[in-house]
Design an enzyme around this catalytic site. Structure first.
Site, short mmCIF file in Angstrom:
data_model
loop_
_atom_site.label_atom_id
_atom_site.label_comp_id
_atom_site.label_asym_id
_atom_site.label_seq_id
_atom_site.Cartn_x
_atom_site.Cartn_y
_atom_site.Cartn_z
N HIS A 81 10.69 44.63 -28.82
CA HIS A 81 11.51 44.16 -27.69
C HIS A 81 12.86 44.88 -27.66
O HIS A 81 13.33 45.26 -26.59
CB HIS A 81 11.76 42.65 -27.81
CG HIS A 81 10.60 41.81 -27.39
ND1 HIS A 81 10.50 40.49 -27.69
CD2 HIS A 81 9.50 42.11 -26.66
CE1 HIS A 81 9.39 40.00 -27.17
NE2 HIS A 81 8.75 40.97 -26.55
N TYR A 91 14.09 36.07 -20.83
CA TYR A 91 13.18 35.03 -21.36
C TYR A 91 12.81 33.94 -20.36
O TYR A 91 11.64 33.53 -20.30
CB TYR A 91 13.73 34.47 -22.69
CG TYR A 91 13.38 35.41 -23.82
CD1 TYR A 91 12.20 35.24 -24.53
CD2 TYR A 91 14.17 36.52 -24.09
CE1 TYR A 91 11.85 36.14 -25.53
CE2 TYR A 91 13.82 37.42 -25.08
CZ TYR A 91 12.66 37.23 -25.79
OH TYR A 91 12.29 38.13 -26.76
N GLU A 133 16.53 39.17 -32.15
CA GLU A 133 16.86 40.39 -31.40
C GLU A 133 18.37 40.62 -31.37
O GLU A 133 18.83 41.76 -31.46
CB GLU A 133 16.23 40.32 -29.99
CG GLU A 133 14.72 40.50 -30.09
CD GLU A 133 13.89 39.95 -28.92
OE1 GLU A 133 14.46 39.72 -27.84
OE2 GLU A 133 12.67 39.74 -29.12
C1 HEM Z 1 8.36 34.09 -26.29
C2 HEM Z 1 8.07 35.05 -25.44
C3 HEM Z 1 7.43 36.35 -25.78
C4 HEM Z 1 6.39 36.65 -26.61
C5 HEM Z 1 5.57 35.68 -27.44
C6 HEM Z 1 6.19 38.08 -26.56
C7 HEM Z 1 5.23 38.77 -27.27
C8 HEM Z 1 5.00 40.12 -27.19
C9 HEM Z 1 3.96 40.85 -27.91
C10 HEM Z 1 2.97 40.22 -28.88
C11 HEM Z 1 4.05 42.15 -27.59
C12 HEM Z 1 3.14 43.32 -28.07
C13 HEM Z 1 3.73 43.97 -29.28
C14 HEM Z 1 2.80 45.04 -29.84
O1 HEM Z 1 2.61 46.06 -29.20
O2 HEM Z 1 2.27 44.83 -30.93
C15 HEM Z 1 5.14 42.27 -26.64
C16 HEM Z 1 5.53 43.45 -26.07
C17 HEM Z 1 6.34 43.49 -24.97
N1 HEM Z 1 7.09 42.47 -24.49
FE1 HEM Z 1 7.25 40.60 -25.22
N2 HEM Z 1 7.10 38.63 -25.71
C18 HEM Z 1 7.86 37.61 -25.20
C19 HEM Z 1 8.87 37.73 -24.31
C20 HEM Z 1 9.10 38.86 -23.55
C21 HEM Z 1 10.03 38.95 -22.46
C22 HEM Z 1 10.96 37.83 -22.01
C23 HEM Z 1 9.92 40.19 -21.93
C24 HEM Z 1 10.63 40.78 -20.75
C25 HEM Z 1 10.52 40.29 -19.53
C26 HEM Z 1 8.95 40.89 -22.74
C27 HEM Z 1 8.57 42.20 -22.55
C28 HEM Z 1 7.74 42.92 -23.37
C29 HEM Z 1 7.42 44.33 -23.15
C30 HEM Z 1 7.96 45.20 -22.03
C31 HEM Z 1 6.54 44.69 -24.17
C32 HEM Z 1 5.89 46.06 -24.36
C33 HEM Z 1 6.83 47.05 -24.94
C34 HEM Z 1 6.25 48.46 -24.92
O3 HEM Z 1 5.57 48.81 -25.86
O4 HEM Z 1 6.47 49.19 -23.95
N3 HEM Z 1 8.48 40.07 -23.71
N4 HEM Z 1 5.71 41.04 -26.45
#
Ligand code: HEM
Length: 149
Positions: A81, A91, A133
């Site tokens: 993130h 969030y 973060e």
């Molecule tokens: C509690 C809430 C959230 C959880 C549980 C979560 C969980 C995750 C997980 C498991 C991944 C994949 C990581 C990997 O590649 O192994 C991920 C990636 C990502 N998350 Fe979150 N996330 C959360 C909140 C958010 C929020 C608020 C945003 C933005 C609006 C966000 C944006 C992203 C993006 C853009 C990626 C991909 C990054 C990349 O590789 O380009 N996430 N998240």
């Protein structure tokens, strides 16, 4: 979160996992329609990563009474993130989208009690991520600073 809230969330985990793909689809549809700014954040993310995000939410529900099981995963994702410049204000976008998706897919099973429990659970998890973060951003900033002469 009290014990009752945790129990309600945990009881919905299998159902949410079974309907995982539908929930993921509904969640991103809501996110990108209502918060088009979010699209840019996901520009380098693979389809697989979308599913990973949702899967982590279900893993959280299933482990809500033993969160230490998720610690390693949370730290890894927090770093991703930070690399993607996710900020605290993002969030609520995901939270609202997830809740709308849960309600849509669960239908009658999404009682007020269930929705309230999920709102609390998401709020708790987002605080865990935001704090972690914040720490990582601060560390990165400190190491960027010029070394005093
Ligand atoms: C509690 C809430 C959230 C959880 C549980 C979560 C969980 C995750 C997980 C498991 C991944 C994949 C990581 C990997 O590649 O192994 C991920 C990636 C990502 N998350 Fe979150 N996330 C959360 C909140 C958010 C929020 C608020 C945003 C933005 C609006 C966000 C944006 C992203 C993006 C853009 C990626 C991909 C990054 C990349 O590789 O380009 N996430 N998240």
């Amino acid at each position: 979160m009290n014990e009752q809230v945790k129990a309600i969330v945990k009881s919905t985990a299998p159902l949410l996992k079974d309907r995982g793909e539908e929930i993921t689809t509904a969640m991103y549809e809501h996110l990108f329609t209502n918060y088009p700014e979010a699209k840019a954040l996901f520009k380098n993310a693979s389809k697989d990563q979308y599913i990973k995000l949702a899967n982590m939410v279900y893993a959280y529900a299933a482990n809500i009474d033993k969160l230490e099981n998720l610690q390693k995963g949370i730290e890894k994702v927090a770093q991703i993130h930070v690399d993607t410049k996710i900020l605290p204000e993002h969030y609520p976008w995901v939270g609202e989208s997830l809740l709308v998706a849960i309600k849509q897919v669960l239908g009658d099973a999404a009682t007020d009690e269930v929705m309230d429990a999920w709102a609390q659970a998401y709020g708790f998890l987002s605080t865990v991520f935001i704090d972690k973060e914040h720490e990582l951003y601060a560390q990165a900033k400190a190491s960027d600073a010029p070394t005093p002469a």
